[in-house]
Design an enzyme around this catalytic site. Structure first.
Site, mmCIF file in Angstrom:
data_model
loop_
_atom_site.group_PDB
_atom_site.id
_atom_site.type_symbol
_atom_site.label_atom_id
_atom_site.label_comp_id
_atom_site.label_asym_id
_atom_site.label_seq_id
_atom_site.Cartn_x
_atom_site.Cartn_y
_atom_site.Cartn_z
ATOM 1 N N ASP A 144 106.130 16.356 12.104
ATOM 2 C CA ASP A 144 106.396 16.233 10.748
ATOM 3 C C ASP A 144 105.366 15.028 10.019
ATOM 4 O O ASP A 144 105.365 14.046 10.810
ATOM 5 C CB ASP A 144 107.722 15.991 10.208
ATOM 6 C CG ASP A 144 107.888 16.400 8.951
ATOM 7 O OD1 ASP A 144 107.224 16.974 8.203
ATOM 8 O OD2 ASP A 144 109.258 16.160 8.530
ATOM 9 N N ASN A 175 108.550 27.678 5.750
ATOM 10 C CA ASN A 175 107.276 27.140 5.457
ATOM 11 C C ASN A 175 106.381 28.277 4.409
ATOM 12 O O ASN A 175 105.402 27.756 4.044
ATOM 13 C CB ASN A 175 106.252 26.460 6.637
ATOM 14 C CG ASN A 175 106.955 25.276 7.225
ATOM 15 O OD1 ASN A 175 106.875 25.207 8.372
ATOM 16 N ND2 ASN A 175 107.341 24.454 6.269
HETATM 17 C C1 IPE Z 1 109.892 21.118 9.676
HETATM 18 O O1 IPE Z 1 109.038 20.512 8.738
HETATM 19 C C2 IPE Z 1 108.927 22.436 10.306
HETATM 20 C C3 IPE Z 1 107.852 22.041 10.901
HETATM 21 C C4 IPE Z 1 107.673 20.966 11.417
HETATM 22 C C5 IPE Z 1 107.127 23.122 11.142
HETATM 23 P P1 IPE Z 1 109.273 20.651 6.954
HETATM 24 O O2 IPE Z 1 108.553 19.606 6.700
HETATM 25 O O3 IPE Z 1 109.024 21.860 6.834
HETATM 26 O O4 IPE Z 1 110.681 20.086 7.155
HETATM 27 P P2 IPE Z 1 111.552 19.988 5.903
HETATM 28 O O5 IPE Z 1 111.248 20.855 4.858
HETATM 29 O O6 IPE Z 1 111.137 18.434 5.504
HETATM 30 O O7 IPE Z 1 113.096 19.902 6.073
HETATM 31 C C1 IPE Z 2 104.388 19.036 9.378
HETATM 32 O O1 IPE Z 2 103.863 18.197 8.229
HETATM 33 C C2 IPE Z 2 103.630 20.458 9.543
HETATM 34 C C3 IPE Z 2 104.296 21.533 9.094
HETATM 35 C C4 IPE Z 2 105.615 21.637 8.427
HETATM 36 C C5 IPE Z 2 103.479 23.008 9.217
HETATM 37 P P1 IPE Z 2 104.331 18.393 6.752
HETATM 38 O O2 IPE Z 2 103.322 19.534 6.158
HETATM 39 O O3 IPE Z 2 105.749 18.795 6.622
HETATM 40 O O4 IPE Z 2 104.176 17.008 6.080
HETATM 41 P P2 IPE Z 2 104.750 16.222 5.045
HETATM 42 O O5 IPE Z 2 106.202 16.204 5.561
HETATM 43 O O6 IPE Z 2 104.769 17.027 3.844
HETATM 44 O O7 IPE Z 2 104.273 14.925 4.992
HETATM 45 MG MG MG Z 3 107.289 17.872 6.430
#
Ligand code: IPE
Ligand code: IPE
Ligand code: MG
Length: 249
Positions: free
Chosen positions: A21, A69
């Protein structure tokens, strides 16, 4: 002594699961768009995989795309799918050379055709390897797989193939997309978020959690070593008391 050498390989986790993340925030910090962060996240995956191989980890599960997502802006979702296709096709030979077995968990039927094809080719190419298992969680959510497993069990009971009393821990585990894979002993989440976000709810029942502020694109081998050392400093009691554990060792 380097962090890697401080790790006791005999007690290292067999299975590490990672919620990767912070790509978006990392990109924002650089004044770039979110996809820039996702692209840099690939380098962190390479580093992490190498570190896991050095430690002797058998299974590395990476949460790459959740069922939630899909609700992100279309441009980001399309970019992520495109990145997935490009990364798998670009990396598969090197992964094969280093004896990696690639597989996935999640509802891969729901992925675009190009992704499915690339994934199938990667599974096929690496299926006879004997090294680390790299498991990509794609279009995955724990609730999705728990509902699917529950329906499967209900069907078996209804048709009389099994008795209700036969439903137990092992049967449930065998209906999940992680069938045959040992539960992760260590769950890592980057970016300072202290939540599980619908990842492996059944399988992490007794996992140790390691949360780090590091944003995923900044995650390096040292960070994995640190997480494993943190794990090795814990006492895993599984409901017992410390004195009982000492007696058993
Ligand atoms: C969790 O990350 C899913 C992945 C790392 C693929 P998110 O960024 O989607 O999670 P939330 O929404 O902050 O909980
Ligand atoms: C994790 O990084 C990757 C996926 C969930 C695909 P994020 O895209 O959630 O990055 P933040 O949490 O917005 O910084
Ligand atoms: Mg995230």
């Amino acid at each position: 002594m380097s962090l890697l050498h401080k790790i006791n390989r005999d007690t290292a986790p067999r299975h590490i699961a990672i919620i990767m993340d912070g790509n978006g925030r990392w990109a924002q910090q650089q004044g770039e768009d979110r996809l820039f962060g996702h692209n840099f996240g690939v380098e962190a995956v390479r580093e992490t995989l190498k570190a896991a191989q050095e430690i002797g980890v058998e299974y590395l599960t990476l949460y790459a795309f959740s069922t939630e997502n899909w609700n992100r802006p279309k441009e980001e979702v399309d970019g992520l799918m495109d990145l997935l296709v490009r990364t798998i096709s670009g990396e598969v030979e090197e992964l094969h050379e280093s004896n990696v077995i690639i597989s996935s968990i999640g509802d891969t039927e729901g992925l675009p055709t190009s992704c499915k094809e690339e994934l199938e080719a990667a599974f096929e190419r690496t299926k006879n390897n004997t090294g680390i298992n790299l498991i990509l969680a794609l279009n995955y959510s724990a609730k999705w797989e728990l509902i699917r497993a529950t329906k499967q069990i209900a069907r078996l009971v209804k048709s009389g193939e099994i008795e209700l009393d036969q439903v137990d821990d092992d049967m449930m585990a065998s209906m999940l997309s992680t069938r045959g894979i040992p539960d992760p002993e260590l769950l890592i989440r980057t970016s300072g978020e202290n939540r599980v976000s619908n990842f492996l709810l059944w399988q992490i029942a007794y996992a140790e959690f390691h949360f780090t502020e590091v944003l995923w694109p900044d995650f390096k081998r040292e960070h994995l070593y640190k997480a494993v050392l943190d794990y090795q400093s814990r006492e895993r009691r599984f409901g017992l008391v410390s004195a009982q554990l000492e007696k058993n060792t």
